[in-house]
Scaffold this motif. Sequence first.
Motif, PDB file in Angstrom:
ATOM      1  N   ILE A   1      40.721  39.047  22.307  1.00  0.00           N
ATOM      2  CA  ILE A   1      41.155  39.367  20.936  1.00  0.00           C
ATOM      3  C   ILE A   1      39.949  39.724  20.077  1.00  0.00           C
ATOM      4  O   ILE A   1      39.971  40.698  19.314  1.00  0.00           O
ATOM      5  CB  ILE A   1      41.932  38.179  20.330  1.00  0.00           C
ATOM      6  N   HIS A   2      38.887  38.910  20.197  1.00  0.00           N
ATOM      7  CA  HIS A   2      37.689  39.169  19.406  1.00  0.00           C
ATOM      8  C   HIS A   2      37.084  40.528  19.776  1.00  0.00           C
ATOM      9  O   HIS A   2      36.660  41.313  18.911  1.00  0.00           O
ATOM     10  CB  HIS A   2      36.680  38.047  19.634  1.00  0.00           C
ATOM     11  N   GLY A   3      37.045  40.815  21.072  1.00  0.00           N
ATOM     12  CA  GLY A   3      36.502  42.101  21.539  1.00  0.00           C
ATOM     13  C   GLY A   3      37.324  43.283  21.048  1.00  0.00           C
ATOM     14  O   GLY A   3      36.782  44.315  20.632  1.00  0.00           O
ATOM     15  N   ALA A   4      38.665  43.104  21.080  1.00  0.00           N
ATOM     16  CA  ALA A   4      39.557  44.193  20.634  1.00  0.00           C
ATOM     17  C   ALA A   4      39.384  44.446  19.136  1.00  0.00           C
ATOM     18  O   ALA A   4      39.345  45.613  18.677  1.00  0.00           O
ATOM     19  CB  ALA A   4      40.998  43.828  20.948  1.00  0.00           C
ATOM     20  N   ALA A   5      39.277  43.377  18.351  1.00  0.00           N
ATOM     21  CA  ALA A   5      39.092  43.536  16.901  1.00  0.00           C
ATOM     22  C   ALA A   5      37.763  44.221  16.600  1.00  0.00           C
ATOM     23  O   ALA A   5      37.683  45.092  15.717  1.00  0.00           O
ATOM     24  CB  ALA A   5      39.159  42.169  16.225  1.00  0.00           C
ATOM     25  N   TYR A   6      36.752  43.833  17.332  1.00  0.00           N
ATOM     26  CA  TYR A   6      35.429  44.440  17.123  1.00  0.00           C
ATOM     27  C   TYR A   6      35.464  45.932  17.478  1.00  0.00           C
ATOM     28  O   TYR A   6      34.885  46.770  16.771  1.00  0.00           O
ATOM     29  CB  TYR A   6      34.404  43.711  17.988  1.00  0.00           C
ATOM     30  N   TYR A   7      36.164  46.259  18.573  1.00  0.00           N
ATOM     31  CA  TYR A   7      36.267  47.661  19.007  1.00  0.00           C
ATOM     32  C   TYR A   7      36.989  48.505  17.957  1.00  0.00           C
ATOM     33  O   TYR A   7      36.537  49.593  17.584  1.00  0.00           O
ATOM     34  CB  TYR A   7      37.010  47.739  20.348  1.00  0.00           C
ATOM     35  N   LEU A   8      38.115  47.993  17.461  1.00  0.00           N
ATOM     36  CA  LEU A   8      38.878  48.732  16.462  1.00  0.00           C
ATOM     37  C   LEU A   8      38.057  48.946  15.185  1.00  0.00           C
ATOM     38  O   LEU A   8      38.096  50.005  14.556  1.00  0.00           O
ATOM     39  CB  LEU A   8      40.177  47.999  16.119  1.00  0.00           C
ATOM     40  N   LYS A   9      37.310  47.929  14.793  1.00  0.00           N
ATOM     41  CA  LYS A   9      36.509  48.033  13.572  1.00  0.00           C
ATOM     42  C   LYS A   9      35.414  49.074  13.720  1.00  0.00           C
ATOM     43  O   LYS A   9      35.132  49.829  12.781  1.00  0.00           O
ATOM     44  CB  LYS A   9      35.918  46.653  13.246  1.00  0.00           C
ATOM     45  N   LYS A  10      34.788  49.130  14.881  1.00  0.00           N
ATOM     46  CA  LYS A  10      33.707  50.096  15.103  1.00  0.00           C
ATOM     47  C   LYS A  10      34.247  51.501  15.385  1.00  0.00           C
ATOM     48  O   LYS A  10      33.707  52.511  14.900  1.00  0.00           O
ATOM     49  CB  LYS A  10      32.831  49.629  16.279  1.00  0.00           C
ATOM     50  N   LYS A  11      35.327  51.584  16.195  1.00  0.00           N
ATOM     51  CA  LYS A  11      35.852  52.881  16.623  1.00  0.00           C
ATOM     52  C   LYS A  11      36.480  53.645  15.461  1.00  0.00           C
ATOM     53  O   LYS A  11      36.337  54.868  15.339  1.00  0.00           O
ATOM     54  CB  LYS A  11      36.889  52.654  17.729  1.00  0.00           C
ATOM     55  N   HIS A  12      37.204  52.943  14.601  1.00  0.00           N
ATOM     56  CA  HIS A  12      37.940  53.605  13.530  1.00  0.00           C
ATOM     57  C   HIS A  12      37.415  53.184  12.151  1.00  0.00           C
ATOM     58  O   HIS A  12      38.195  53.059  11.190  1.00  0.00           O
ATOM     59  CB  HIS A  12      39.434  53.270  13.641  1.00  0.00           C
TER      60      HIS A  12
ATOM     61  N   LYS B   1      38.286  55.635   9.439  1.00  0.00           N
ATOM     62  CA  LYS B   1      39.678  56.015   9.266  1.00  0.00           C
ATOM     63  C   LYS B   1      40.535  54.915   8.638  1.00  0.00           C
ATOM     64  O   LYS B   1      41.530  55.226   7.975  1.00  0.00           O
ATOM     65  CB  LYS B   1      40.291  56.417  10.611  1.00  0.00           C
ATOM     66  N   ILE B   2      40.191  53.664   8.903  1.00  0.00           N
ATOM     67  CA  ILE B   2      41.056  52.579   8.416  1.00  0.00           C
ATOM     68  C   ILE B   2      40.775  52.288   6.950  1.00  0.00           C
ATOM     69  O   ILE B   2      39.633  52.415   6.468  1.00  0.00           O
ATOM     70  CB  ILE B   2      40.863  51.298   9.269  1.00  0.00           C
ATOM     71  N   ASP B   3      41.810  51.838   6.247  1.00  0.00           N
ATOM     72  CA  ASP B   3      41.669  51.545   4.816  1.00  0.00           C
ATOM     73  C   ASP B   3      41.166  50.114   4.623  1.00  0.00           C
ATOM     74  O   ASP B   3      40.963  49.357   5.567  1.00  0.00           O
ATOM     75  CB  ASP B   3      43.006  51.760   4.105  1.00  0.00           C
ATOM     76  N   GLU B   4      41.003  49.723   3.357  1.00  0.00           N
ATOM     77  CA  GLU B   4      40.464  48.399   3.038  1.00  0.00           C
ATOM     78  C   GLU B   4      41.382  47.276   3.496  1.00  0.00           C
ATOM     79  O   GLU B   4      40.929  46.217   3.935  1.00  0.00           O
ATOM     80  CB  GLU B   4      40.212  48.288   1.533  1.00  0.00           C
TER      81      GLU B   4
ATOM     82  N   SER C   1      43.346  47.259   6.076  1.00  0.00           N
ATOM     83  CA  SER C   1      43.193  47.100   7.526  1.00  0.00           C
ATOM     84  C   SER C   1      41.880  46.398   7.861  1.00  0.00           C
ATOM     85  O   SER C   1      41.791  45.568   8.780  1.00  0.00           O
ATOM     86  CB  SER C   1      43.263  48.466   8.209  1.00  0.00           C
ATOM     87  N   LYS C   2      40.824  46.766   7.120  1.00  0.00           N
ATOM     88  CA  LYS C   2      39.531  46.084   7.350  1.00  0.00           C
ATOM     89  C   LYS C   2      39.651  44.578   7.075  1.00  0.00           C
ATOM     90  O   LYS C   2      39.082  43.745   7.785  1.00  0.00           O
ATOM     91  CB  LYS C   2      38.462  46.695   6.457  1.00  0.00           C
ATOM     92  N   GLU C   3      40.395  44.273   6.000  1.00  0.00           N
ATOM     93  CA  GLU C   3      40.574  42.839   5.659  1.00  0.00           C
ATOM     94  C   GLU C   3      41.353  42.118   6.755  1.00  0.00           C
ATOM     95  O   GLU C   3      41.052  40.962   7.093  1.00  0.00           O
ATOM     96  CB  GLU C   3      41.315  42.734   4.328  1.00  0.00           C
ATOM     97  N   MET C   4      42.325  42.778   7.341  1.00  0.00           N
ATOM     98  CA  MET C   4      43.103  42.184   8.435  1.00  0.00           C
ATOM     99  C   MET C   4      42.232  41.935   9.658  1.00  0.00           C
ATOM    100  O   MET C   4      42.313  40.886  10.307  1.00  0.00           O
ATOM    101  CB  MET C   4      44.266  43.100   8.796  1.00  0.00           C
ATOM    102  N   LEU C   5      41.358  42.911   9.999  1.00  0.00           N
ATOM    103  CA  LEU C   5      40.450  42.733  11.140  1.00  0.00           C
ATOM    104  C   LEU C   5      39.467  41.585  10.895  1.00  0.00           C
ATOM    105  O   LEU C   5      39.127  40.818  11.800  1.00  0.00           O
ATOM    106  CB  LEU C   5      39.702  44.036  11.407  1.00  0.00           C
ATOM    107  N   LYS C   6      39.022  41.484   9.626  1.00  0.00           N
ATOM    108  CA  LYS C   6      38.104  40.378   9.294  1.00  0.00           C
ATOM    109  C   LYS C   6      38.801  39.026   9.438  1.00  0.00           C
ATOM    110  O   LYS C   6      38.220  38.046   9.919  1.00  0.00           O
ATOM    111  CB  LYS C   6      37.598  40.566   7.869  1.00  0.00           C
TER     112      LYS C   6
END
Length: 586
Positions: free
Chosen positions: A377-388, A391-394, A396-401
């Motif tokens: 889960i941690h790896g997937a969240a990190y990947y999404l944050k770096k990859k997109h 593109k992602i809005d604030e 979505s960033k707050e959700m990943l955090k």
Amino acid sequence: MIPIYAIFAITGGIICSILATIVYFFNRKGNLNRVFIYAIALGAYSAFTSFMVISADSAETAYLWNKLGFLWPFFVAFLLQFTIVFTENRLANDKSRYLLLYLPAGLVSLLDLTMDQLSGLPVKTSYGYTFTGTDSLLSAAASLWSATLSFITILLYLRYYFRVKDENKKQQTKLITIGVSYPILMYIMSKLANVLFGWYIPYYGVGANSILCLLVVYAIWKYDLFNLNPAMAAENIIATMPDSFILTDPKGKILRVNQALTNLLDYQENELTGKPINQLIEDKYSTQFVDNISEKKEIRNYETTVIGKNNTQRPVSISASVIKNKKGKQIGITLIIHDLTRRKQNEDKIIRNERFAAIGEVAGMIGHDLRNPLTSIHGAAYYLKKKHAKKIDEASKEMLKTIETSVQYSNNIISDLLDYSREIKLKIEESNAKNLVANALVLTPTPRNIKVFDRTQATPILQVDKVKISRVFMNIIKNAFEAMPNGGTLTIKSTQKQDSIEITFEDTGSGMTQEVVDKLWTPLFTTKTKGMGFGLQICKRIVEAHGGKIQVDSTSGNGTTFTITLPLNNTQAILYTTPEITDNTP
């Protein structure tokens, strides 16, 4: 030619020595036997010095031997002590009172050795040298002291004779009273003979000692003096036995208890005497307890609860039996009560340890199983944050955090579970309280509204696992900060003891109730909204692995003080392979 009185003196001394030795070996550990042989040994010594005085070939020699017999006052003192022990007087148990007996004896002996006012000077007579004493005040005082102790001795025997019920004891007392009275009567008779007729009876004391010895030996042979008294032996056993003892009448009214029971229930003996035994027992069968014993004649290891003075309850095991007279009639009941408090505590501790050890084992397995998906889960969240990232809005960033924070929080819980379940291995290094506290403070951010006073010392040197002890300090410091949300002070001090060092963490926070303090070291117990309740338990294990201990003192509203005691060397450090649980809940 040796005078007849000299032969009489030495013969008396030999007789005393032989008889006293016989008496002593009847029971070498008996207090009565020891005191008797001390007294007779002094009497025999006096007989020997008397022999040397009588047979002396000059006044100087007689004077020397008379001075060497200066210990005679101790014979009088030992004789009174023998009387106190024999008559079972309460003074026999008060060793300090013997100072009042032997200090005057020592003073009279010293005066007789260093001065001539007591014995006087040697006088040559037809039967050898003798000492007639003097008319000095010192001589009169010494005679009065000796006579007073002698009369007290006789009075104690007479008082005991009329009080004692045992016929053997009466006969023993009568014989010894005669033996003790003999020298006093001889003293009075010799003084009267000297005043009225000018006669002098020499060395009556030696003969008196022999008479006393003969009467004691006769008492041994005829009336078992100094032999084991079953009643006295039973009384000593009851008084010294570690288990509690109760003697009741046939209806269960308490007649006698021992010291162990008064200690167990916090009563005085007179408070229990006359009380029904049923009132001390707390169970549904208490009212029929005495009837059950009378019916069954004997019970063994009956587990129940007894009630103390302040309504305190103790788990006990009771064994009881009926006492019968020669005709088979029930005349009483004896009860032996064994305190089970320690055993029950140990049983509860074993059960708790087994339960928490099982929790630790399960926690270890769950921790490993949960860590793998959390890592994904941690790896997937990190990947999404770096990859997109672009593109992602604030939102979505707050959700990943939030995902990353939650994963980290879950990972911390798993770490606690794994730390609790695994063995503690120490890497011992040299350090000191100052450095350890400084490291912990660096790694624990201090809130702005809290002041920390570090008063620890750089000495002495400690042998510890620096990483693990720093972790303990960090945990306690963090808890102190959390207990002071509105600000306060944390004072950290170190104090060197004889072979250890105490490090205290004192905060001015909200404190804890006694109920919380009692459960503080129990795994899975926590007062926080977040947390698993393993932190302090792990700290406790780390400190105990170093051979130390951790304590807490807290009152609600008055802050909390944690005290960690660590040895000054690592010889006490141990390795825990499984968690050991200490539950302080009463």
